[in-house]
Design an enzyme around this catalytic site. Structure first.
Site, PDB file in Angstrom:
ATOM      1  N   HIS A   1      23.073  34.100 -38.470  1.00 33.61           N
ATOM      2  CA  HIS A   1      22.856  33.651 -37.093  1.00 33.61           C
ATOM      3  C   HIS A   1      22.906  34.779 -36.053  1.00 33.61           C
ATOM      4  CE1 HIS A   1      27.210  33.928 -36.585  1.00 33.61           C
ATOM      5  NE2 HIS A   1      26.948  33.995 -35.296  1.00 33.61           N
TER       6      HIS A   1
HETATM    7  C1  UD1 Z   1      27.271  32.746 -30.256  1.00 35.30           C
HETATM    8  C2  UD1 Z   1      28.053  34.006 -29.917  1.00 35.30           C
HETATM    9  C3  UD1 Z   1      28.511  34.696 -31.179  1.00 35.30           C
HETATM   10  C4  UD1 Z   1      29.206  33.721 -32.121  1.00 35.30           C
HETATM   11  C5  UD1 Z   1      28.286  32.525 -32.360  1.00 35.30           C
HETATM   12  C6  UD1 Z   1      28.897  31.492 -33.269  1.00 35.30           C
HETATM   13  C7  UD1 Z   1      27.420  35.112 -27.796  1.00 35.30           C
HETATM   14  C8  UD1 Z   1      26.673  36.234 -27.203  1.00 35.30           C
HETATM   15  N1  UD1 Z   1      27.262  34.943 -29.149  1.00 35.30           N
HETATM   16  O1  UD1 Z   1      26.059  33.132 -30.888  1.00 35.30           O
HETATM   17  O2  UD1 Z   1      29.415  35.734 -30.838  1.00 35.30           O
HETATM   18  O3  UD1 Z   1      29.475  34.356 -33.358  1.00 35.30           O
HETATM   19  O4  UD1 Z   1      28.010  31.925 -31.099  1.00 35.30           O
HETATM   20  O5  UD1 Z   1      27.929  30.546 -33.687  1.00 35.30           O
HETATM   21  O6  UD1 Z   1      28.116  34.403 -27.098  1.00 35.30           O
HETATM   22  N2  UD1 Z   1      21.672  26.430 -29.839  1.00 35.30           N
HETATM   23  C9  UD1 Z   1      21.315  25.127 -30.127  1.00 35.30           C
HETATM   24  N3  UD1 Z   1      22.306  24.214 -30.321  1.00 35.30           N
HETATM   25  C10 UD1 Z   1      23.622  24.547 -30.249  1.00 35.30           C
HETATM   26  C11 UD1 Z   1      23.963  25.874 -29.966  1.00 35.30           C
HETATM   27  C12 UD1 Z   1      22.971  26.807 -29.776  1.00 35.30           C
HETATM   28  O7  UD1 Z   1      20.143  24.793 -30.198  1.00 35.30           O
HETATM   29  O8  UD1 Z   1      24.482  23.685 -30.416  1.00 35.30           O
HETATM   30  C13 UD1 Z   1      20.642  27.428 -29.583  1.00 35.30           C
HETATM   31  C14 UD1 Z   1      20.740  27.974 -28.159  1.00 35.30           C
HETATM   32  O9  UD1 Z   1      20.020  27.230 -27.297  1.00 35.30           O
HETATM   33  C15 UD1 Z   1      20.193  29.386 -28.321  1.00 35.30           C
HETATM   34  C16 UD1 Z   1      20.553  29.730 -29.760  1.00 35.30           C
HETATM   35  O10 UD1 Z   1      20.850  28.522 -30.440  1.00 35.30           O
HETATM   36  O11 UD1 Z   1      18.797  29.374 -28.185  1.00 35.30           O
HETATM   37  C17 UD1 Z   1      21.703  30.696 -29.832  1.00 35.30           C
HETATM   38  O12 UD1 Z   1      22.865  30.188 -29.213  1.00 35.30           O
HETATM   39  P1  UD1 Z   1      23.837  31.153 -28.388  1.00 35.30           P
HETATM   40  O13 UD1 Z   1      24.899  30.351 -27.803  1.00 35.30           O
HETATM   41  O14 UD1 Z   1      23.021  32.017 -27.516  1.00 35.30           O
HETATM   42  O15 UD1 Z   1      24.408  32.183 -29.426  1.00 35.30           O
HETATM   43  P2  UD1 Z   1      24.843  32.110 -30.941  1.00 35.30           P
HETATM   44  O16 UD1 Z   1      23.807  32.749 -31.776  1.00 35.30           O
HETATM   45  O17 UD1 Z   1      25.299  30.768 -31.380  1.00 35.30           O
END
Ligand code: UD1
Length: 355
Positions: free
Chosen positions: A202
């Site tokens: 991820h």
């Molecule tokens: C975030 C953290 C990372 C942690 C990880 C755990 C930051 C910069 N990164 O990364 O340190 O290890 O969480 O998982 O804070 N999304 C969904 N549904 C959800 C959650 C996210 O669709 O429930 C999508 C978001 O819209 C985004 C992508 O997934 O487009 C990434 O989510 P984001 O919160 O940016 O970061 P993570 O990769 O989860």
């Protein structure tokens, strides 16, 4: 004592569950106000952890999911500033290295509320990772820095933290050990008897780089011809696979809750991951970990031979996996403390509140 806990992403729910459980059990006069930033919002990225792990219902739920880094951090800060002003907590408590962590840290620091950082002092020395920026800035404004390892303490010393007035470094052990110990007993009875590899991907450095993501998936596709691969797919990774037109040659599953995750680690032959938390959980449950990154914050796992860094190179991933499947490991030491991290954290906050 009133603690305002800021959380928003999956690993933070897991860590916060142990501390909330300790606060409840200790019967100390502590009021915990929980702010969920909404960074992770899908049922299987958020709700499942609150239900399974009995995390108290958040007092506030913000709406910061799916925004860019700057917009997410800024939105959380705007909402949180108002909440901290209204609640006037003795402490703001943040976990790890996410955008929610940094937003919480900046708000506390600007409002002159004491800040505690759980998982302080970790460094990947890769400033291209958003997490590295978040953790360095958060550490700098924290009053209590709870380090999970001696290595993390050393990192802070090298950066001169001992000379900073108002920064107190405490080696607390790793709070994730408490969760693993607690749920290992409670996790569903193991139904898995097959041989499989457990894999998660991820990190932005892998998912947002088409070449790297394709290379990792090619390795998994090749390995899946000889051994089953269980791949709970993060929403970011699913989106990117679709966007880049990368095909998985084996079925993936949706993200899973913590109990199921513990079960899956225990039943697996080995773990392949770019997650920070999963590298340690593999070790705590006696499994070897192949890390799909160039560096790790958990260097002691590599130094002790429980983890290997392979990056995203297809041939290195497949060859290392095949080699390590022939070479099971024995783990007998304890690298992350004795499972009393919550007590150390709360005791330190109480004694510093009295100052
Ligand atoms: C975030 C953290 C990372 C942690 C990880 C755990 C930051 C910069 N990164 O990364 O340190 O290890 O969480 O998982 O804070 N999304 C969904 N549904 C959800 C959650 C996210 O669709 O429930 C999508 C978001 O819209 C985004 C992508 O997934 O487009 C990434 O989510 P984001 O919160 O940016 O970061 P993570 O990769 O989860």
């Amino acid at each position: 004592m009133k603690i305002l806990t800021v959380l928003g992403a999956r690993p933070q729910f897991i860590k916060a569950a142990s501390l909330s459980r300790y606060i409840k059990k200790s019967k100390l006069p502590i009021q915990e106000i929980i702010v969920h930033t909404g960074q992770h919002y899908d049922k299987n990225m958020s709700d499942v952890f609150f239900h399974e792990m009995n995390i108290p219902k958040p007092n506030y739920i913000l709406n910061s999911g799916s925004l860019s880094h700057a917009a997410m951090t800024a939105q959380i800060m705007i909402d949180l500033e108002r909440i901290v002003e209204e609640e006037t907590p003795d402490w703001v408590l943040v976990y790890g290295d996410t955008n929610s962590t940094l937003a919480g840290a900046l708000v506390a620091s600007k409002l002159h509320v004491k800040l505690a950082h759980v998982e302080a002092g970790l460094r990947s020395f890769n400033m291209a990772m958003p997490e590295e920026v978040n953790r360095i800035l958060t550490d700098r404004v924290s009053n209590l820095l709870f380090c999970p390892t001696d290595g993390a303490v050393q990192n802070l010393r090298k950066e001169g933290f001992e000379n900073f007035k108002n920064s107190h470094i405490i080696c607390s052990g790793d709070i994730m050990l408490e969760g693993v110990n607690y749920y290992r007993e409670k996790s569903e009875s193991m139904e898995v008897s097959e041989d499989y590899l457990l894999c998660t991907i991820h990190r932005a450095e892998n998912t947002d780089n088409e070449f790297k993501l394709r290379s990792i998936i090619n390795a998994l596709n090749e390995l899946s011809a000889s051994i089953q691969i269980v791949l709970p797919l993060h929403p970011r990774t699913r989106k990117k696979l679709f966007e880049f037109g990368i095909e998985l040659k084996f079925p993936s599953i949706d993200p899973i809750g913590y109990l199921k995750m513990i079960d899956l680690i225990r039943g697996s032959r080995m773990v392949l991951t770019d997650s920070g938390g999963l590298q340690k959980e593999a070790y705590m449950l006696g499994k070897y970990c192949i890390t799909l990154r160039e560096e790790t914050e958990w260097v002691e796992l590599v130094d002790n031979g429980y983890n290997i860094l392979v990056g995203s190179d297809k041939d290195l991933i497949t060859k290392t996996t095949i080699d390590k499947l022939q070479d099971p490991i024995e783990i007998s030491n304890s690298l992350y403390g004795d499972g009393n991290t919550s007590k150390i954290i709360i005791d330190s906050m109480i004694s510093m509140s009295a100052l």
